[in-house]
Design an enzyme around this catalytic site. Structure first.
Site, short mmCIF file in Angstrom:
data_model
loop_
_atom_site.label_atom_id
_atom_site.label_comp_id
_atom_site.label_asym_id
_atom_site.label_seq_id
_atom_site.Cartn_x
_atom_site.Cartn_y
_atom_site.Cartn_z
N ASP A 91 -1.38 10.58 -7.36
CA ASP A 91 -0.35 10.14 -6.43
C ASP A 91 0.88 11.06 -6.55
O ASP A 91 1.35 11.32 -7.65
CB ASP A 91 0.02 8.70 -6.84
N ASP A 113 2.52 16.23 -2.59
CA ASP A 113 3.84 15.83 -2.09
C ASP A 113 4.91 16.71 -2.73
O ASP A 113 5.61 16.29 -3.64
CB ASP A 113 4.09 14.35 -2.44
N HIS A 197 9.07 2.99 -0.97
CA HIS A 197 8.83 2.83 -2.41
C HIS A 197 9.82 1.84 -3.01
O HIS A 197 10.99 1.85 -2.68
CB HIS A 197 8.99 4.17 -3.13
N HIS A 225 2.22 4.04 1.77
CA HIS A 225 2.84 4.02 0.43
C HIS A 225 3.82 2.85 0.40
O HIS A 225 4.18 2.30 1.43
CB HIS A 225 3.58 5.32 0.17
N GLY A 226 4.31 2.55 -0.82
CA GLY A 226 5.39 1.56 -0.94
C GLY A 226 5.02 0.21 -0.36
O GLY A 226 5.77 -0.39 0.40
N GLY A 227 3.84 -0.30 -0.76
CA GLY A 227 3.37 -1.57 -0.20
C GLY A 227 3.98 -2.80 -0.85
O GLY A 227 3.89 -3.91 -0.31
N ASN A 247 -0.88 1.66 -1.09
CA ASN A 247 -0.46 1.86 -2.49
C ASN A 247 0.43 0.72 -2.97
O ASN A 247 1.37 0.33 -2.27
CB ASN A 247 0.36 3.15 -2.61
ZN LIG Z 1 4.03 6.71 -2.90
#
Ligand SMILES: [Zn+2]
Length: 306
Positions: A91, A113, A197, A225-227, A247
């Site tokens: 990640d 990233d 996030h 992302h940032g769930g 995620n």
């Molecule tokens: Zn993330």
């Protein structure tokens, strides 16, 4: 121990088909961050109980502390012991070299990233680095994920609410998504539609109409992302639109830490810390199970692994 290239390729083939099954069946694979072995145990137990395919993931900090090979070995050991369908995602790898190391260690999912390490990275830099990782991933067949922007927030619990108007400025656009996917050849596009996030005192709001527009604009997999801290109904709708990977980190960390603090308070004379961990594992497992349910992944593990 290093895996053989044949075994890595088979894992990556299985991972590809797991994501394709999720898209076809309108559910998402949870990608759950590992902090340590206790978290891995919690995710494994949840995956067994829910009979669900799962990803575990580590970011750069955990890579440095735990080591890529150790995590690969631990996951393989738990897969063999419990028969779970589990894959590993690297990640937010901050450089092409870090992403290549994840591919070499046999991670099935690689998220590149470079804007995480350098918020000022240009779109051209991001595209070039992503392309290099996509080309290198052909070695094992690992799935590459990326996005043309920096994700806001951080993997922590915040006491201040976020500014939705500010966050909105960083949202994906259908045209931007299409151009980025075409330029890079990625397998998975990390969409920004209100996901963020971190954990906040206010719930997150996902722009599902925008998600549908992004879905219509690109054909590759979509991740969120940032769930953490997102009401479950958003996920139920998002998976129907076509999100295949979500995620989760902060909700697990909050459960871990608050339960551990409680255990330490209640057991002041116990120095065998391992004896305090059962309840911590249970609390994290509970978070993972509820996410698996919201993602629609319950009962979806590959039949041959059951
Ligand atoms: Zn993330």
């Amino acid at each position: 121990m290093s895996k053989s290239i044949e075994s890595m390729r088979q894992d990556c083939k299985d991972a590809r088909s797991a994501l394709a099954r999720a898209r076809e069946g309108q559910y998402a694979l949870g990608a759950f961050n590992l902090d340590n072995q206790e978290t891995l145990i919690a995710v494994t137990k949840a995956a067994v109980k829910k009979n669900a395919p799962v990803l575990v993931e580590i970011s750069h900090g955990e890579v440095e502390l735990l080591g890529l090979e150790n995590v690969r070995d631990m996951v393989d050991n738990y897969k063999a012991e419990f028969g779970v369908e589990m894959y590993i995602n690297l990640d937010h790898s901050p450089s092409v070299e870090a992403a290549k190391a994840g591919i070499d260690a046999g991670f099935e999912f690689i998220h590149i990233d470079i804007s995480q390490a350098n918020h000022d990275a240009t779109e051209e830099d991001i595209i070039n680095c992503t392309k290099e990782v996509v080309a290198y991933a052909k070695k094992t067949g690992a799935l590459v994920e990326s996005e043309p922007h920096y994700f806001g927030g951080g993997s922590n619990r915040f006491t201040k609410a976020f500014d939705y108007a500010e966050i909105k400025k960083t949202f994906s656009t259908p045209e931007g998504a299409r151009a980025f996917v075409e330029a890079t050849g990625i397998d998975t596009y990390a969409a920004a539609i209100g996901n963020l996030h971190g954990s906040y005192p206010v719930p997150k709001r996902l722009d599902l109409r925008l998600l549908q527009e992004v879905r219509n604009a690109i054909d590759c997999n979509i991740s969120l992302h940032g769930g953490s801290g997102t009401p479950g109904h958003y996920f139920e709708d998002a998976v129907k639109i076509g999100v295949g990977k979500i995620n989760i980190n902060s909700d697990m960390r909050v459960a871990y830490r608050t339960t551990l603090e409680q255990q330490l308070k209640e057991n002041k004379t116990e120095f065998a810390v391992i004896k305090l961990m059962d309840k911590v594992i249970d609390a994290v497992q509970e978070v993972v199970e509820s996410k698996i349910d919201s993602f629609g992944a319950t009962g979806m593990a590959k039949p041959s692994i059951r």
